[in-house]
Design a protein around this motif. Structure first.
Motif, mmCIF file in Angstrom:
data_model
loop_
_atom_site.group_PDB
_atom_site.id
_atom_site.type_symbol
_atom_site.label_atom_id
_atom_site.label_comp_id
_atom_site.label_asym_id
_atom_site.label_seq_id
_atom_site.Cartn_x
_atom_site.Cartn_y
_atom_site.Cartn_z
ATOM 1 N N PHE A 5 0.859 -1.180 0.000
ATOM 2 C CA PHE A 5 0.000 0.000 0.000
ATOM 3 C C PHE A 5 0.895 1.229 0.000
ATOM 4 N N GLY A 6 0.308 2.382 -0.280
ATOM 5 C CA GLY A 6 1.067 3.614 -0.325
ATOM 6 C C GLY A 6 0.807 4.478 0.898
ATOM 7 N N ALA A 7 1.736 5.383 1.170
ATOM 8 C CA ALA A 7 1.589 6.299 2.303
ATOM 9 C C ALA A 7 2.180 7.659 1.954
ATOM 10 N N VAL A 8 1.523 8.701 2.411
ATOM 11 C CA VAL A 8 2.041 10.073 2.340
ATOM 12 C C VAL A 8 2.169 10.562 3.774
ATOM 13 N N GLN A 9 3.392 10.852 4.188
ATOM 14 C CA GLN A 9 3.649 11.358 5.539
ATOM 15 C C GLN A 9 4.089 12.824 5.432
ATOM 16 N N ILE A 10 3.468 13.677 6.214
ATOM 17 C CA ILE A 10 3.802 15.102 6.181
ATOM 18 C C ILE A 10 4.196 15.537 7.585
ATOM 19 N N ASP A 11 5.398 16.065 7.719
ATOM 20 C CA ASP A 11 5.869 16.559 9.021
ATOM 21 C C ASP A 11 5.662 18.065 9.055
ATOM 22 N N TRP A 12 4.552 18.474 9.647
ATOM 23 C CA TRP A 12 4.199 19.888 9.714
ATOM 24 C C TRP A 12 4.968 20.622 10.803
ATOM 25 N N SER A 13 5.694 19.893 11.668
ATOM 26 C CA SER A 13 6.392 20.542 12.784
ATOM 27 C C SER A 13 7.614 21.326 12.321
ATOM 28 N N GLU A 14 8.087 21.057 11.116
ATOM 29 C CA GLU A 14 9.272 21.731 10.594
ATOM 30 C C GLU A 14 8.881 23.038 9.914
ATOM 31 N N ALA A 15 9.775 24.004 9.944
ATOM 32 C CA ALA A 15 9.516 25.282 9.275
ATOM 33 C C ALA A 15 9.276 25.068 7.787
ATOM 34 N N ASP A 16 10.031 24.145 7.205
ATOM 35 C CA ASP A 16 9.831 23.737 5.819
ATOM 36 C C ASP A 16 9.383 22.272 5.859
ATOM 37 N N PRO A 17 8.078 22.015 5.845
ATOM 38 C CA PRO A 17 7.567 20.656 6.061
ATOM 39 C C PRO A 17 8.163 19.631 5.104
ATOM 40 N N THR A 18 8.361 18.420 5.621
ATOM 41 C CA THR A 18 8.888 17.309 4.845
ATOM 42 C C THR A 18 7.752 16.386 4.427
ATOM 43 N N LEU A 19 7.755 15.998 3.147
ATOM 44 C CA LEU A 19 6.818 15.005 2.638
ATOM 45 C C LEU A 19 7.585 13.725 2.355
ATOM 46 N N ARG A 20 7.087 12.625 2.869
ATOM 47 C CA ARG A 20 7.643 11.313 2.550
ATOM 48 C C ARG A 20 6.597 10.527 1.787
ATOM 49 N N LEU A 21 6.894 10.202 0.546
ATOM 50 C CA LEU A 21 5.987 9.462 -0.324
ATOM 51 C C LEU A 21 6.488 8.022 -0.371
ATOM 52 N N GLN A 22 5.679 7.092 0.124
ATOM 53 C CA GLN A 22 6.180 5.756 0.409
ATOM 54 C C GLN A 22 5.344 4.641 -0.212
ATOM 55 N N ILE A 23 6.038 3.542 -0.498
ATOM 56 C CA ILE A 23 5.396 2.257 -0.750
ATOM 57 C C ILE A 23 5.757 1.355 0.419
ATOM 58 N N ARG A 24 4.731 0.739 1.018
ATOM 59 C CA ARG A 24 4.953 -0.128 2.170
ATOM 60 C C ARG A 24 4.473 -1.544 1.845
ATOM 61 N N GLU A 25 5.283 -2.522 2.226
ATOM 62 C CA GLU A 25 4.927 -3.912 1.958
ATOM 63 C C GLU A 25 3.931 -4.438 2.984
ATOM 64 N N ALA A 26 3.591 -5.724 2.876
ATOM 65 C CA ALA A 26 2.454 -6.277 3.606
ATOM 66 C C ALA A 26 2.538 -6.131 5.115
ATOM 67 N N SER A 27 3.752 -6.053 5.680
ATOM 68 C CA SER A 27 3.881 -5.886 7.126
ATOM 69 C C SER A 27 4.013 -4.428 7.538
ATOM 70 N N GLY A 28 4.034 -3.517 6.556
ATOM 71 C CA GLY A 28 4.118 -2.095 6.851
ATOM 72 C C GLY A 28 5.494 -1.482 6.687
ATOM 73 N N GLN A 29 6.491 -2.297 6.326
ATOM 74 C CA GLN A 29 7.841 -1.769 6.142
ATOM 75 C C GLN A 29 7.939 -0.968 4.844
ATOM 76 N N VAL A 30 8.696 0.128 4.886
ATOM 77 C CA VAL A 30 8.875 0.978 3.709
ATOM 78 C C VAL A 30 9.858 0.309 2.743
ATOM 79 N N VAL A 31 9.429 0.131 1.484
ATOM 80 C CA VAL A 31 10.303 -0.482 0.473
ATOM 81 C C VAL A 31 10.713 0.509 -0.619
ATOM 82 N N LEU A 32 9.930 1.562 -0.823
ATOM 83 C CA LEU A 32 10.280 2.630 -1.764
ATOM 84 C C LEU A 32 9.909 3.963 -1.114
ATOM 85 N N GLN A 33 10.708 4.997 -1.370
ATOM 86 C CA GLN A 33 10.392 6.301 -0.786
ATOM 87 C C GLN A 33 11.018 7.432 -1.595
ATOM 88 N N GLN A 34 10.276 8.521 -1.703
ATOM 89 C CA GLN A 34 10.807 9.802 -2.163
ATOM 90 C C GLN A 34 10.567 10.807 -1.047
#
Length: 366
Positions: free
Chosen positions: A327-356
């Motif tokens: 499944f895919g995930a978009v994580q946004i860290d709003w706590s930073e002055a310049d927020p970070t976006l992590r665009l992820q593919i996660r495998e069946a157990s939830g581990q990240v296998v691809l990320q930008q």
């Protein structure tokens, strides 16, 4: 005065409720930091991946199509297949965890690779809306197509979610006569349709999309049932209609819509594609299309060592291709002055296998 742990806990709960009530009183949606998404779920097969999705604690889940495999002209059969998805224990957990937003692709629309030629699209649309419990006064009950948009979060942390309908109005596909050269990978059966008037979205949806892109938001997530940036594989993509694909990129650029990220499904594989800012079709900043499928139906060839693989052209691909359940995930860290976006593919157990990983400042219209 010192507070004991019990009183302290009650105080924090009360404060959280007060803040939420204040936000709701102002009509604001809470800011989104964790968004999950996926596509291609066989409703008659086990769906254990929902455990990993729920464990991520998403604040929204986006279905990007082939949410079931309906493939029928019998609306009672189609409805029963939706009910099979609804009866999945994991789906019930997801539904209790977060809001679910959805668009469709061909198989839940009703027919493989179908577009505007599908004769029961109106009936199928109402069954789709019923399943996702869309209110009777929602615009989707009257419009042609299931496209929708919603903005979450207060000013400075607004996330706009735009889900396109690339089925209801889509023009006919054209068959390819080409075959792949040895070593170039697998190739599908479709060629470009460059006919005048050929469309992916239809006039009303294009007008609506322009209106959405002109609304203020910091992050814009555009979901499409089929891939937008990748197009050389010969299967269903926006590249089947190159003028429409160019029109989408031009619209993002001309509206000066910042913060756009593309999500897509359909392919029973996962990959990340990147259109460079200085590409002739570019939007003025790097445009990412993160494709996540399948939720429970992996693809690819299996090696003797148990590794899935396939060779497929995609000049825009960043990194590897992943073929197992994900499944895919978009994580946004709003706590930073310049927020970070992590665009992820996660495998069946939830581990990240691809990320930008991107800074929001990198996604600003020039």
């Amino acid at each position: 005065m010192l507070l004991d742990s019990c009183n302290c806990s009650r105080w924090f709960v009360a404060l959280a409720c007060l803040l939420l009530a204040t936000s709701n009183a102002r009509g604001e949606e809470p800011a989104l930091s964790r968004i999950a998404f996926g596509a291609c779920a066989k409703q008659d097969k086990p769906q254990p991946i929902w455990e990993a999705v729920v464990e991520m604690q998403p604040e929204a889940f986006l279905f990007l199509g082939d949410n079931i495999y309906g493939d029928t002209d019998d609306m009672q059969v189609l409805k029963a297949k939706w009910e099979q998805l609804g009866a999945q224990p994991g789906y019930q957990k997801l539904k209790a965890t977060c809001p679910i937003l959805a668009t469709w692709d061909d198989h839940d629309y009703g027919r493989n690779d179908a577009g505007a030629d599908y004769p029961l699209r109106r009936e199928s649309q109402q069954i789709f809306l019923d399943f996702f419990e869309v209110p009777q006064d929602d615009a989707r009950r009257q419009q042609e197509g299931v496209y929708s948009a919603r903005i979450f979060g207060p000013e400075g942390k607004r996330v706009q979610i735009i889900l396109l309908d690339a089925r209801y109005h889509r023009s006919p596909l054209k068959r390819s006569t080409k075959s792949a050269e040895p070593g170039e990978g697998y190739r599908g059966i479709y060629a470009e349709n460059t006919d005048e008037g050929a469309t992916m979205l239809g006039p009303a949806q294009w007008k609506w999309l322009e209106e959405q892109l002109r609304k203020p938001a910091e992050v814009r997530i555009i979901g499409s049932g089929v891939q937008v940036i990748a197009y050389e594989n010969g299967w269903e993509t926006w590249g089947n209609f190159p003028k429409e694909r160019e029109r989408l990129f031009r619209l993002i650029r001309d509206t000066r819509a910042s913060g756009v990220v593309l999500l897509s499904g359909d392919r029973h594989l996962s990959e990340i594609s990147r259109l460079a800012a200085d590409d002739p079709l570019g939007v003025g900043y790097p445009l990412i299309d993160i494709t996540s499928t399948s939720l429970n139906a992996p693809s690819g060839n299996m090696t003797k060592s148990g590794v899935r693989f396939a060779n497929e052209l995609n000049r825009y691909r960043v990194g590897l291709t992943y073929f197992d359940i994900n499944f895919g995930a978009v994580q946004i860290d709003w706590s930073e002055a310049d927020p970070t976006l992590r665009l992820q593919i996660r495998e069946a157990s939830g581990q990240v296998v691809l990320q930008q990983r991107l800074k929001l400042s990198e996604l600003q219209a020039k």
